[in-house]
Design an enzyme around this catalytic site. Sequence first.
Site, PDB file in Angstrom:
ATOM      1  N   CYS A 403       0.832  -1.209   0.000  1.00  0.00           N
ATOM      2  CA  CYS A 403       0.000   0.000   0.000  1.00  0.00           C
ATOM      3  C   CYS A 403       0.873   1.268   0.000  1.00  0.00           C
ATOM      4  O   CYS A 403       1.427   1.638  -1.011  1.00  0.00           O
ATOM      5  CB  CYS A 403      -0.973  -0.035   1.172  1.00  0.00           C
ATOM      6  SG  CYS A 403      -2.301   1.181   1.074  1.00  0.00           S
ATOM      7  N   HIS A 531      -3.588  -5.262  -0.054  1.00  0.00           N
ATOM      8  CA  HIS A 531      -3.044  -5.862   1.173  1.00  0.00           C
ATOM      9  C   HIS A 531      -3.209  -7.387   1.116  1.00  0.00           C
ATOM     10  O   HIS A 531      -4.185  -7.928   1.652  1.00  0.00           O
ATOM     11  CB  HIS A 531      -3.787  -5.329   2.400  1.00  0.00           C
ATOM     12  CG  HIS A 531      -3.535  -3.888   2.693  1.00  0.00           C
ATOM     13  ND1 HIS A 531      -2.648  -3.475   3.670  1.00  0.00           N
ATOM     14  CD2 HIS A 531      -4.060  -2.760   2.158  1.00  0.00           C
ATOM     15  CE1 HIS A 531      -2.654  -2.151   3.719  1.00  0.00           C
ATOM     16  NE2 HIS A 531      -3.495  -1.693   2.808  1.00  0.00           N
ATOM     17  N   GLU A 533      -1.836  -9.642   2.779  1.00  0.00           N
ATOM     18  CA  GLU A 533      -1.718 -10.301   4.092  1.00  0.00           C
ATOM     19  C   GLU A 533      -3.075 -10.648   4.695  1.00  0.00           C
ATOM     20  O   GLU A 533      -3.187 -11.588   5.507  1.00  0.00           O
ATOM     21  CB  GLU A 533      -0.934  -9.426   5.070  1.00  0.00           C
ATOM     22  CG  GLU A 533      -1.536  -8.088   5.414  1.00  0.00           C
ATOM     23  CD  GLU A 533      -1.149  -6.976   4.442  1.00  0.00           C
ATOM     24  OE1 GLU A 533      -1.425  -5.798   4.773  1.00  0.00           O
ATOM     25  OE2 GLU A 533      -0.566  -7.275   3.384  1.00  0.00           O
TER      26      GLU A 533
END
Length: 558
Positions: A403, A531, A533
């Site tokens: 990001c 993102h 994750e």
Amino acid sequence: MTKYVFVTGGVMSGIGKGVTTASIGKIFQFRGFRVSAIKIDPYLNVDPGTLNPIEHGECFITDEAWMFNPTNDQNNPYVSTKIAELDQDFGTYERFLGDFIHPSHNITSGQIYFETILRERKGDYLGKTVQIIPHCTNMIKERIVRIAKSEDLDVLIIECGGTVGDVESIIFLEAFRQLKLELPTNDTVLIHVTVVPYSKAVGELKSKPTQHSVKALQSAGLQPDFLICRSEIPMGKEIKRKISLFSNVQPQFVISNPDIQSIYSLPLIFEEQKLGDLISDIFDLKPRLVEFSSVNNYSEWKKTAQLFINKNINTVKIGMPGKYTDNKDSYVSINEALKHACAHEQVNLEIVFINVEKEGFQENLKECDGILLTPGFGTRGIEGMISSAEIAMDEKIPYLGICFGAQLFYVAFMRHIMGIKNAHSTEIEPNTPNPAVSMMDEQHKIVNLGGTMRLGAHKIVIKEDTKLFKAYNQKEIRERFRHRFHINENYMTSETEHKGLKISAYDETGKIVNAIELSDPDHWMLGTQFHPEFTSRPYRPSPIYLAFIKAIKKYKNL
């Protein structure tokens, strides 16, 4: 009928109620039941989207964005708000349960009071004195029961944030008390998570904090059915017996939750103490046939948990330069995604949190095997973060920017390689003559800051013959976003590409750059606006994090 498990915490915050809640959900999945979780946060924020990560920890982003609209007024921005930013515990729930959780599962005091006041102004309570009890508590109960029914759940676990005794959580404990009174006896269970500290001076575990915590819970009209006790070492029979005596909880219902190497082993520890069987007996639930999967199957989860027990020869050292390094919870999902990838690549992980505002941090960074430039907002520490990306370019250290980390990678390339010395982001320098990163067009009209970013999961179109495509091996993927600013494609010229930077992904409209990377085959350097994750799982690591760890292994010749 849905069964309800209420989870409260005592003594102090940060004792792992979220992991406990997720682990309880897991042991019900082992038995073939459909499970989900609710997290109650007693703060007055509508959601944690505007909270500082140092103060509150990571803000987790859900797959779906939910329009919280208490009065169904579509035109009033102060009434209708988009929610996709949740408490960090939702990341733990999703990683354990392997399912997407809807944003409505995060209930805050802000939402409850906001809706109560709006409904009062609208006239829903005409002739009545609006009070915490019954109006707010009824709303809490309605939210809980509505989720259970609409999702056809066998078991719904409701975690109350904070600690028993906090003024702000009283209304939620009262709602729990009322639900336990209203529902059949075998439909609810209350689990209280406490701390049993170890006194090194006398060499024993101390039960007094737990005793006081249970008394505080009892004063709210709640008697725990189970105690889950956090401690440095496993609890023996004697300390369990003592806690049982003074807490009015049966000895076998006092469960030890000791410090362990990996949180993914906790459901197995609970199973060893027969927690799942004990709760199921109260609920009168008989185990069902479990379809074989890496998510729900006990034996497969046990194999997954074993991957996280460090027994590997090699270690990779990853530097995480950022501005929220004082609180490790600021990057929980990133930390876990790295652990997932390392476990599956059979290397140990060492994370080095690097404060970019401290002098000489660059030397610490050069000693790392990989650099992950973290997400964030605001002006603090920016030049240090840009410098981190430049170091990765010069030293050819494997790099992943997430990001904000991708945006600053872009700024660093424009400055360091293209020679545009005053390139910047308009978030940091609104009047920069070279806005390499700028606000998205639709964001210019935004008035409120809460819930107004580009949030939730969106389709991503990946270019073939890129490192990103090699990681996912798919042309289209779906990942989660949280941003107002984006990479300005106007600076991507033929000269930029000639010097080694390429765009590797767009959104489905082709207007928003979703990923950039270096074309150098010998240097793995990649930035994602999304993102990844948030969708990483212990049994299925994020493809991009897995590729990052593989690149580090190649860099280290492992």
